[in-house]
Write a protein that holds these residues in place. Sequence first.
Motif, PDB file in Angstrom:
ATOM      1  N   GLY A   1       0.946  -1.224  -0.129  1.00  0.00           N
ATOM      2  CA  GLY A   1       0.079  -0.007   0.098  1.00  0.00           C
ATOM      3  C   GLY A   1       0.741   1.412  -0.148  1.00  0.00           C
ATOM      4  O   GLY A   1       0.384   2.412  -0.208  1.00  0.00           O
ATOM      5  N   ALA A   2       2.111   1.246   0.412  1.00  0.00           N
ATOM      6  CA  ALA A   2       2.996   2.265   0.543  1.00  0.00           C
ATOM      7  C   ALA A   2       3.459   2.812  -1.086  1.00  0.00           C
ATOM      8  O   ALA A   2       3.571   1.713  -1.832  1.00  0.00           O
ATOM      9  CB  ALA A   2       4.139   2.187   1.278  1.00  0.00           C
ATOM     10  N   THR A   3       3.770   3.793  -1.104  1.00  0.00           N
ATOM     11  CA  THR A   3       4.345   4.539  -2.584  1.00  0.00           C
ATOM     12  C   THR A   3       5.755   4.445  -2.578  1.00  0.00           C
ATOM     13  O   THR A   3       6.413   5.014  -3.674  1.00  0.00           O
ATOM     14  CB  THR A   3       3.591   5.759  -3.102  1.00  0.00           C
ATOM     15  OG1 THR A   3       3.837   6.717  -2.016  1.00  0.00           O
ATOM     16  CG2 THR A   3       2.193   5.394  -3.078  1.00  0.00           C
ATOM     17  N   GLY A   4       6.412   4.372  -1.571  1.00  0.00           N
ATOM     18  CA  GLY A   4       8.001   4.454  -1.545  1.00  0.00           C
ATOM     19  C   GLY A   4       8.504   4.089  -0.174  1.00  0.00           C
ATOM     20  O   GLY A   4       7.689   4.033   0.732  1.00  0.00           O
ATOM     21  N   ALA A   5       9.861   3.990  -0.124  1.00  0.00           N
ATOM     22  CA  ALA A   5      10.371   3.569   1.267  1.00  0.00           C
ATOM     23  C   ALA A   5      11.854   4.125   1.111  1.00  0.00           C
ATOM     24  O   ALA A   5      12.440   4.336   0.193  1.00  0.00           O
ATOM     25  CB  ALA A   5      10.376   2.171   1.508  1.00  0.00           C
ATOM     26  N   TYR A   6      12.182   4.357   2.421  1.00  0.00           N
ATOM     27  CA  TYR A   6      13.660   4.663   2.717  1.00  0.00           C
ATOM     28  C   TYR A   6      14.182   4.345   4.016  1.00  0.00           C
ATOM     29  O   TYR A   6      13.396   4.079   5.018  1.00  0.00           O
ATOM     30  CB  TYR A   6      13.899   6.336   2.558  1.00  0.00           C
ATOM     31  CG  TYR A   6      13.415   7.208   3.621  1.00  0.00           C
ATOM     32  CD1 TYR A   6      14.217   7.618   4.693  1.00  0.00           C
ATOM     33  CD2 TYR A   6      11.985   7.325   3.581  1.00  0.00           C
ATOM     34  CE1 TYR A   6      13.718   8.453   5.663  1.00  0.00           C
ATOM     35  CE2 TYR A   6      11.453   8.273   4.698  1.00  0.00           C
ATOM     36  CZ  TYR A   6      12.168   8.788   5.708  1.00  0.00           C
ATOM     37  OH  TYR A   6      11.748   9.679   6.584  1.00  0.00           O
TER      38      TYR A   6
ATOM     39  N   TYR B   1      21.956   5.069   3.177  1.00  0.00           N
ATOM     40  CA  TYR B   1      20.703   5.525   3.184  1.00  0.00           C
ATOM     41  C   TYR B   1      20.420   5.170   1.668  1.00  0.00           C
ATOM     42  O   TYR B   1      20.853   5.099   0.545  1.00  0.00           O
ATOM     43  CB  TYR B   1      20.609   6.992   3.210  1.00  0.00           C
ATOM     44  CG  TYR B   1      20.981   7.628   4.463  1.00  0.00           C
ATOM     45  CD1 TYR B   1      20.205   7.479   5.626  1.00  0.00           C
ATOM     46  CD2 TYR B   1      22.384   8.100   4.414  1.00  0.00           C
ATOM     47  CE1 TYR B   1      20.533   8.018   6.780  1.00  0.00           C
ATOM     48  CE2 TYR B   1      22.591   8.545   5.822  1.00  0.00           C
ATOM     49  CZ  TYR B   1      21.889   8.629   6.975  1.00  0.00           C
ATOM     50  OH  TYR B   1      22.299   8.969   8.078  1.00  0.00           O
ATOM     51  N   LYS B   2      19.148   4.334   1.714  1.00  0.00           N
ATOM     52  CA  LYS B   2      18.549   3.654   0.685  1.00  0.00           C
ATOM     53  C   LYS B   2      17.117   4.237   0.466  1.00  0.00           C
ATOM     54  O   LYS B   2      16.397   4.371   1.412  1.00  0.00           O
ATOM     55  CB  LYS B   2      18.477   2.118   0.707  1.00  0.00           C
ATOM     56  CG  LYS B   2      18.059   1.561  -0.333  1.00  0.00           C
ATOM     57  CD  LYS B   2      18.429   0.037  -0.476  1.00  0.00           C
ATOM     58  CE  LYS B   2      18.142  -0.792  -1.593  1.00  0.00           C
ATOM     59  NZ  LYS B   2      18.173  -2.099  -1.613  1.00  0.00           N
ATOM     60  N   LEU B   3      16.628   4.341  -0.759  1.00  0.00           N
ATOM     61  CA  LEU B   3      15.286   5.155  -1.071  1.00  0.00           C
ATOM     62  C   LEU B   3      14.829   4.553  -2.315  1.00  0.00           C
ATOM     63  O   LEU B   3      15.544   4.286  -3.221  1.00  0.00           O
ATOM     64  CB  LEU B   3      15.524   6.501  -1.227  1.00  0.00           C
ATOM     65  CG  LEU B   3      14.183   7.329  -1.649  1.00  0.00           C
ATOM     66  CD1 LEU B   3      14.231   8.535  -0.705  1.00  0.00           C
ATOM     67  CD2 LEU B   3      13.729   7.651  -2.780  1.00  0.00           C
ATOM     68  N   GLN B   4      13.465   4.225  -2.465  1.00  0.00           N
ATOM     69  CA  GLN B   4      12.784   3.740  -3.614  1.00  0.00           C
ATOM     70  C   GLN B   4      11.374   4.213  -3.712  1.00  0.00           C
ATOM     71  O   GLN B   4      10.789   4.298  -2.650  1.00  0.00           O
ATOM     72  CB  GLN B   4      13.022   2.397  -3.727  1.00  0.00           C
ATOM     73  CG  GLN B   4      12.234   1.667  -4.960  1.00  0.00           C
ATOM     74  CD  GLN B   4      12.326   0.254  -5.051  1.00  0.00           C
ATOM     75  OE1 GLN B   4      12.862  -0.478  -4.226  1.00  0.00           O
ATOM     76  NE2 GLN B   4      11.448  -0.440  -6.270  1.00  0.00           N
ATOM     77  N   VAL B   5      11.006   4.913  -4.877  1.00  0.00           N
ATOM     78  CA  VAL B   5       9.568   5.059  -5.092  1.00  0.00           C
ATOM     79  C   VAL B   5       9.084   4.362  -6.073  1.00  0.00           C
ATOM     80  O   VAL B   5       9.542   3.840  -7.119  1.00  0.00           O
ATOM     81  CB  VAL B   5       9.600   6.723  -5.293  1.00  0.00           C
ATOM     82  CG1 VAL B   5      10.111   7.546  -3.911  1.00  0.00           C
ATOM     83  CG2 VAL B   5      10.192   7.135  -6.533  1.00  0.00           C
ATOM     84  N   ALA B   6       7.741   4.203  -5.952  1.00  0.00           N
ATOM     85  CA  ALA B   6       6.855   3.646  -6.933  1.00  0.00           C
ATOM     86  C   ALA B   6       6.080   4.592  -7.808  1.00  0.00           C
ATOM     87  O   ALA B   6       5.946   5.853  -7.567  1.00  0.00           O
ATOM     88  CB  ALA B   6       5.797   2.483  -6.073  1.00  0.00           C
ATOM     89  N   ASP B   7       5.380   4.002  -8.815  1.00  0.00           N
ATOM     90  CA  ASP B   7       4.748   4.993  -9.756  1.00  0.00           C
ATOM     91  C   ASP B   7       3.642   5.841  -9.279  1.00  0.00           C
ATOM     92  O   ASP B   7       3.504   7.071  -9.462  1.00  0.00           O
ATOM     93  CB  ASP B   7       3.930   4.047 -10.668  1.00  0.00           C
ATOM     94  CG  ASP B   7       4.948   3.079 -11.509  1.00  0.00           C
ATOM     95  OD1 ASP B   7       5.973   3.334 -11.716  1.00  0.00           O
ATOM     96  OD2 ASP B   7       4.354   2.138 -12.119  1.00  0.00           O
ATOM     97  N   LEU B   8       3.005   5.658  -7.798  1.00  0.00           N
ATOM     98  CA  LEU B   8       2.017   6.407  -7.373  1.00  0.00           C
ATOM     99  C   LEU B   8       2.596   7.405  -6.272  1.00  0.00           C
ATOM    100  O   LEU B   8       1.705   8.096  -5.823  1.00  0.00           O
ATOM    101  CB  LEU B   8       0.879   5.407  -6.888  1.00  0.00           C
ATOM    102  CG  LEU B   8       0.152   4.726  -7.750  1.00  0.00           C
ATOM    103  CD1 LEU B   8      -0.815   3.952  -6.896  1.00  0.00           C
ATOM    104  CD2 LEU B   8      -0.684   5.360  -8.698  1.00  0.00           C
ATOM    105  N   GLN B   9       3.923   7.392  -6.320  1.00  0.00           N
ATOM    106  CA  GLN B   9       4.535   8.383  -5.137  1.00  0.00           C
ATOM    107  C   GLN B   9       4.159   9.812  -5.965  1.00  0.00           C
ATOM    108  O   GLN B   9       4.543   9.925  -7.033  1.00  0.00           O
ATOM    109  CB  GLN B   9       5.952   8.116  -5.141  1.00  0.00           C
ATOM    110  CG  GLN B   9       6.643   9.318  -4.164  1.00  0.00           C
ATOM    111  CD  GLN B   9       6.142   8.866  -2.649  1.00  0.00           C
ATOM    112  OE1 GLN B   9       6.067   8.106  -2.034  1.00  0.00           O
ATOM    113  NE2 GLN B   9       5.599  10.052  -2.045  1.00  0.00           N
ATOM    114  N   GLU B  10       3.656  10.905  -5.078  1.00  0.00           N
ATOM    115  CA  GLU B  10       3.432  12.185  -5.737  1.00  0.00           C
ATOM    116  C   GLU B  10       4.816  12.918  -6.132  1.00  0.00           C
ATOM    117  O   GLU B  10       5.771  12.793  -5.372  1.00  0.00           O
ATOM    118  CB  GLU B  10       2.584  12.894  -5.009  1.00  0.00           C
ATOM    119  CG  GLU B  10       2.381  14.405  -5.422  1.00  0.00           C
ATOM    120  CD  GLU B  10       1.442  15.047  -4.400  1.00  0.00           C
ATOM    121  OE1 GLU B  10       0.882  16.362  -4.806  1.00  0.00           O
ATOM    122  OE2 GLU B  10       0.949  14.451  -3.573  1.00  0.00           O
ATOM    123  N   ALA B  11       5.038  13.433  -7.267  1.00  0.00           N
ATOM    124  CA  ALA B  11       6.199  13.842  -7.613  1.00  0.00           C
ATOM    125  C   ALA B  11       6.413  15.344  -6.719  1.00  0.00           C
ATOM    126  O   ALA B  11       5.436  15.995  -6.440  1.00  0.00           O
ATOM    127  CB  ALA B  11       6.240  14.290  -9.238  1.00  0.00           C
ATOM    128  N   GLY B  12       7.511  15.479  -6.634  1.00  0.00           N
ATOM    129  CA  GLY B  12       7.942  16.829  -5.731  1.00  0.00           C
ATOM    130  C   GLY B  12       9.337  16.890  -5.203  1.00  0.00           C
ATOM    131  O   GLY B  12      10.112  15.578  -5.034  1.00  0.00           O
TER     132      GLY B  12
END
Length: 220
Positions: A141-146, A195-206
């Motif tokens: 359900g999340a759109t990204g994680a770090y 530090y690691k980060l990944q975003v999915a398609d539904l993560q709002e741009a910004g």
Amino acid sequence: TTEYEFTIKNYGAAYDGVYYFRLYDTVAGQAVTTDTGKTYPSLTANETTLTFTIGGLSSGVTTAGTTTTFTTTGTTVPFGEIATTTQALGAQRLTVTTNANYGYTVYVSESQQLQSTIYTTTIGKVSGTNSTPAAFAISGGATGAYGYQTSDSSLGTGTVDRFSAANKFAELDTTLREVAYNSDPVTSEATDIVYKLQVADLQEAGNYSTTITYVATPVF
């Protein structure tokens, strides 16, 4: 009346420790009392010193079982523009020198969750915690994680080797969490925080940002 002079040599005295001296009368079997208004002599061992520096690491550096994909500095972890499904990794190197008898501990925290500079949108966190790191993944359900991991495989509290396996990440939060430790005095001991980060398609741009704080303390 006799005056005595003593030379004191430090041989393993505790740093910042205060030591008191008094004459002892072996005939009377008791310490010699001081005159009115006088005090027993004392001295303080060398003061504890701690030097702590934060440095950046280049892209392509392998540390803590991972390889960085972008360059950091001592004051920034610039993930840059992240494409969806792409995992970005950056690391900072923490270096400690201290003469404290029982070494040092370094902690990390963040001011807030990674948040958009325009909206209240945030990027999610990994499921692992400092006490129980876990494999990096975007929760359902999340759109990204770090999250972060440390190259220090022997911490001072909890399960000391909890970060020793590769791909073990923990969430950042506003509470200081242990990321580096040594129980002895050290000289230029380095620990890398990845530090690691990944975003999915539904993560709002910004643009998303937070402030990371490190605290290094000597242990007496």
